[in-house]
Design a protein around this motif. Sequence first.
Motif, PDB file in Angstrom:
ATOM      1  N   UNK A 155       0.016   2.827   2.813  1.00 56.93           N
ATOM      2  CA  UNK A 155      -0.312   2.303   1.927  1.00 56.93           C
ATOM      3  C   UNK A 155      -1.704   2.406   1.105  1.00 56.93           C
ATOM      4  N   UNK A 156      -2.114   2.265   0.025  1.00 59.01           N
ATOM      5  CA  UNK A 156      -4.256   2.281  -1.014  1.00 59.01           C
ATOM      6  C   UNK A 156      -3.662   1.425  -1.540  1.00 59.01           C
ATOM      7  N   UNK A 157      -3.974   0.307  -1.549  1.00 58.49           N
ATOM      8  CA  UNK A 157      -4.015  -1.008  -2.469  1.00 58.49           C
ATOM      9  C   UNK A 157      -5.293  -1.270  -2.739  1.00 58.49           C
ATOM     10  N   UNK A 158      -5.867  -0.195  -4.008  1.00 58.77           N
ATOM     11  CA  UNK A 158      -7.408  -0.615  -4.781  1.00 58.77           C
ATOM     12  C   UNK A 158      -7.036  -1.015  -6.019  1.00 58.77           C
ATOM     13  N   UNK A 159      -8.618  -1.309  -7.091  1.00 65.54           N
ATOM     14  CA  UNK A 159      -8.608  -2.057  -7.846  1.00 65.54           C
ATOM     15  C   UNK A 159      -7.752  -0.780  -9.133  1.00 65.54           C
ATOM     16  N   UNK A 160      -8.220   0.256  -9.146  1.00 64.85           N
ATOM     17  CA  UNK A 160      -8.240   0.786 -10.025  1.00 64.85           C
ATOM     18  C   UNK A 160      -6.634   1.379  -9.898  1.00 64.85           C
ATOM     19  N   UNK A 161      -5.615   1.383  -9.165  1.00 60.83           N
ATOM     20  CA  UNK A 161      -4.895   2.124  -8.209  1.00 60.83           C
ATOM     21  C   UNK A 161      -3.621   1.330  -7.120  1.00 60.83           C
ATOM     22  N   UNK A 162      -2.246   1.450  -7.555  1.00 63.59           N
ATOM     23  CA  UNK A 162      -1.847   1.495  -5.616  1.00 63.59           C
ATOM     24  C   UNK A 162      -0.456   2.404  -5.263  1.00 63.59           C
ATOM     25  N   UNK A 163      -1.295   3.327  -4.118  1.00 60.83           N
ATOM     26  CA  UNK A 163      -0.988   4.730  -4.313  1.00 60.83           C
ATOM     27  C   UNK A 163       0.404   4.228  -2.724  1.00 60.83           C
ATOM     28  N   UNK A 164       1.053   4.982  -2.688  1.00 64.04           N
ATOM     29  CA  UNK A 164       2.244   4.454  -1.354  1.00 64.04           C
ATOM     30  C   UNK A 164       2.733   6.137  -0.820  1.00 64.04           C
ATOM     31  N   UNK A 165       2.337   6.343   0.529  1.00 63.72           N
ATOM     32  CA  UNK A 165       3.683   7.345   1.061  1.00 63.72           C
ATOM     33  C   UNK A 165       4.543   7.108   1.762  1.00 63.72           C
ATOM     34  N   UNK A 166       4.924   8.030   2.039  1.00 63.66           N
ATOM     35  CA  UNK A 166       6.214   8.008   3.120  1.00 63.66           C
ATOM     36  C   UNK A 166       6.728   8.773   3.490  1.00 63.66           C
ATOM     37  N   UNK A 167       6.607   8.857   5.265  1.00 67.11           N
ATOM     38  CA  UNK A 167       6.230  10.287   6.166  1.00 67.11           C
ATOM     39  C   UNK A 167       7.531   9.532   6.929  1.00 67.11           C
ATOM     40  N   UNK A 168       7.494  11.125   8.136  1.00 66.13           N
ATOM     41  CA  UNK A 168       8.476  10.835   9.058  1.00 66.13           C
ATOM     42  C   UNK A 168       7.722   9.994  10.085  1.00 66.13           C
ATOM     43  N   UNK A 169       8.482   9.708  11.255  1.00 60.67           N
ATOM     44  CA  UNK A 169       7.538   9.265  12.191  1.00 60.67           C
ATOM     45  C   UNK A 169       6.489  10.339  13.265  1.00 60.67           C
ATOM     46  N   UNK A 170       6.775  11.572  12.523  1.00 59.82           N
ATOM     47  CA  UNK A 170       5.512  12.511  13.633  1.00 59.82           C
ATOM     48  C   UNK A 170       4.474  13.013  12.016  1.00 59.82           C
ATOM     49  N   UNK A 171       4.500  12.152  11.084  1.00 60.05           N
ATOM     50  CA  UNK A 171       3.116  11.994  10.349  1.00 60.05           C
ATOM     51  C   UNK A 171       3.662  12.845   8.742  1.00 60.05           C
ATOM     52  N   UNK A 172       4.689  13.212   8.711  1.00 60.70           N
ATOM     53  CA  UNK A 172       4.757  14.745   7.750  1.00 60.70           C
ATOM     54  C   UNK A 172       5.089  13.574   6.304  1.00 60.70           C
ATOM     55  N   UNK A 173       4.121  14.318   5.208  1.00 63.22           N
ATOM     56  CA  UNK A 173       4.313  13.669   4.382  1.00 63.22           C
ATOM     57  C   UNK A 173       5.397  13.961   3.310  1.00 63.22           C
ATOM     58  N   UNK A 174       6.508  13.043   2.348  1.00 62.86           N
ATOM     59  CA  UNK A 174       7.754  13.838   2.521  1.00 62.86           C
ATOM     60  C   UNK A 174       7.952  13.108   1.140  1.00 62.86           C
ATOM     61  N   UNK A 175       7.407  11.650   0.955  1.00 62.54           N
ATOM     62  CA  UNK A 175       7.345  11.109  -1.058  1.00 62.54           C
ATOM     63  C   UNK A 175       5.956  10.448  -1.235  1.00 62.54           C
ATOM     64  N   UNK A 176       4.894  10.887  -1.878  1.00 60.01           N
ATOM     65  CA  UNK A 176       4.368  10.205  -2.525  1.00 60.01           C
ATOM     66  C   UNK A 176       4.794   8.998  -3.584  1.00 60.01           C
ATOM     67  N   UNK A 177       4.217   8.080  -4.550  1.00 55.85           N
ATOM     68  CA  UNK A 177       4.173   7.095  -5.766  1.00 55.85           C
ATOM     69  C   UNK A 177       3.055   5.986  -6.004  1.00 55.85           C
ATOM     70  N   UNK A 178       2.684   6.361  -7.376  1.00 54.45           N
ATOM     71  CA  UNK A 178       1.590   5.138  -7.727  1.00 54.45           C
ATOM     72  C   UNK A 178       2.301   4.655  -8.411  1.00 54.45           C
ATOM     73  N   UNK A 179       0.821   3.207  -9.151  1.00 57.97           N
ATOM     74  CA  UNK A 179       1.527   2.465  -9.961  1.00 57.97           C
ATOM     75  C   UNK A 179       0.050   1.978  -9.804  1.00 57.97           C
ATOM     76  N   UNK A 180      -0.518   0.433 -11.169  1.00 56.72           N
ATOM     77  CA  UNK A 180      -1.365   0.111 -10.924  1.00 56.72           C
ATOM     78  C   UNK A 180      -2.036  -0.465 -10.159  1.00 56.72           C
ATOM     79  N   UNK A 181      -3.033  -1.114 -10.153  1.00 57.77           N
ATOM     80  CA  UNK A 181      -4.296  -1.888  -9.578  1.00 57.77           C
ATOM     81  C   UNK A 181      -3.284  -2.676  -8.191  1.00 57.77           C
ATOM     82  N   UNK A 182      -3.933  -2.765  -7.209  1.00 54.31           N
ATOM     83  CA  UNK A 182      -3.129  -3.974  -6.068  1.00 54.31           C
ATOM     84  C   UNK A 182      -4.287  -4.390  -5.696  1.00 54.31           C
ATOM     85  N   UNK A 183      -5.408  -4.818  -6.381  1.00 50.76           N
ATOM     86  CA  UNK A 183      -6.026  -5.602  -5.754  1.00 50.76           C
ATOM     87  C   UNK A 183      -5.490  -6.938  -6.183  1.00 50.76           C
ATOM     88  N   UNK A 184      -5.378  -7.947  -4.932  1.00 48.53           N
ATOM     89  CA  UNK A 184      -4.819  -9.379  -6.360  1.00 48.53           C
ATOM     90  C   UNK A 184      -5.861 -10.666  -6.139  1.00 48.53           C
TER      91      UNK A 184
END
Length: 327
Positions: A8-37
């Motif tokens: 996941x990458x939590x920035x001031x503008x958005x929060x982005x999350x990626x789900x992958x298998x253990x070989x690094x193949x991306x399976x799903x991504x999702x986003x939400x609002x800013x995640x900078x605490x």
Amino acid sequence: MADLVIGADLGGTSTRVALADADGALLATASAGGGNPTSHGADRAAAELGIAVKRALDGFDPRRVRAAVLGVAGAGALDDPGAARLFDEAVGGSGLAVRPDFLSDAEVAYCSATPRPSGTLLLAGTGAKAARVRDRRVQATADGFGWLLGDHGSGFWLGREAVRAVLAAIDGTGPETSLTGTVPGRLLDRPLDRPAYRRRYAVIRAVAARPPVALAGLAVLVAEAEAAGDEVATSICDRAAAHLVRTIGEVREPGERGPLVLNGGVVRSPHSPVGRRVRRLIAERFAGEVLTPADGIAGAVWLAVRAARPQWSEERLAAIHARLTGA
């Protein structure tokens, strides 16, 4: 069933999350609002993280996740036990059986550019800091003090210097510049009043009425003026680059030849006014390859793969890094 990892990458503008298998193949991504605490508050940032994680896991069994690495802008706020608990609960509420590893955005940005364990990172966007990275963790930092105390050469710094140049031109204490037209045009909702003392106070009031970091939005005007040959804008870009390279020098050890990673809107592009100057000054002063990172979420996913598969060879992990980053 195959193991999974979360990055996941939590920035001031958005929060982005990626789900992958253990070989690094991306399976799903999702986003939400800013995640900078730091900029949004721990409550709100944690809530957005929880939303993004649940979205990414939709249709997948969270118990299959073997590692979760989350890069957080403003990660220092998680030194507070209450804030850290909110973030742990936000991820744990999704049903994960593993505790997430919260890293700084600097560490994730560095690992998004290279699989090599040690080097240097310059982050120059709204703010600015440099970091010495050892074994993929930040060992030392320079600047990054925020708009009030530092961030020299950052987007905020560029915007502030543009306003100062405009005020000096209005007062007659500085050279004429095309910024005198563009900066007030961005700040004010009507043409500047005359005489000069009324114009200067209109600009000052407009700046004071906004959040200080909003000055970073004026950096693009400096770039445009520099491209058009404005001497004042050229001087501002020269000084910004000098500040940033000086900051790198505060953490990069003499004779170091590890990679030097540049990230952030001010320096990421080699064609931007400051990015171009920084690269030239780096070539004159430092050894080592200059890199720009892929999407920060790639570094987070790769670090999660490393955590889930500590027995894998560096060669295999490097191949996964290349696939994730398109190298």
